[in-house]
Design a protein around this motif. Sequence first.
Motif, PDB file in Angstrom:
ATOM      1  N   ALA A 230       0.861  -1.182   0.000  1.00 45.04           N
ATOM      2  CA  ALA A 230       0.000   0.000   0.000  1.00 45.04           C
ATOM      3  C   ALA A 230       0.892   1.224   0.000  1.00 45.04           C
ATOM      4  CB  ALA A 230      -0.919   0.008   1.220  1.00 45.04           C
TER       5      ALA A 230
ATOM      6  N   VAL B  59      -3.746   0.303  -2.876  1.00 41.36           N
ATOM      7  CA  VAL B  59      -3.486  -0.949  -2.176  1.00 41.36           C
ATOM      8  C   VAL B  59      -3.322  -2.013  -3.251  1.00 41.36           C
ATOM      9  CG1 VAL B  59      -4.508  -2.681  -0.625  1.00 41.36           C
ATOM     10  CG2 VAL B  59      -4.798  -0.234  -0.144  1.00 41.36           C
TER      11      VAL B  59
ATOM     12  N   GLY C  31      -6.730  -0.846   3.455  1.00 36.81           N
ATOM     13  CA  GLY C  31      -6.738   0.571   3.100  1.00 36.81           C
ATOM     14  C   GLY C  31      -7.202   1.453   4.241  1.00 36.81           C
TER      15      GLY C  31
END
Length: 150
Positions: A67, A89, A99
Amino acid sequence: MNNTEEFIKLDEAYIEQMAELFKAAFSGEPRHDDWSDQTQLTGYIKDIACCSSSLNYGLISNGRLIAMSVGTVRRWWEGTNYNIEEFCVAPDKQGQNLGTRFMAMIEDDIKSKGISGIFLQTDSDKPSYRFYKKNGFDLLEAHVSLYKKL
């Protein structure tokens, strides 16, 4: 945070991994962006990640960037904001609340720096719009984005 995940600040040493994650996240459903030109892709990541006011975050799991949030710190009359240019992500990690956890880590860090808000733009017809609304972002009704193709 999973015990194998590490929240880090991303710098120029991560450009290649950032480009790889960005391409994976935005080339598939629902966007289908064509990032096949590696020079253009790497140049774009450098453009948004390597300026003097950049503030870039990453989440590493088992040595892999899963991410990232690429942005800048900008001063505005209402206060200092973290302007997110790109947030993504890894496709195989989406739908696992990663996320949301990552955004909370970012919010904690920027609050500790005295930053008063987060600004970003997204498309209202993409899943990211629902993600940001779910995570407490408000629509700026009077704000518009304009573009002129030359």
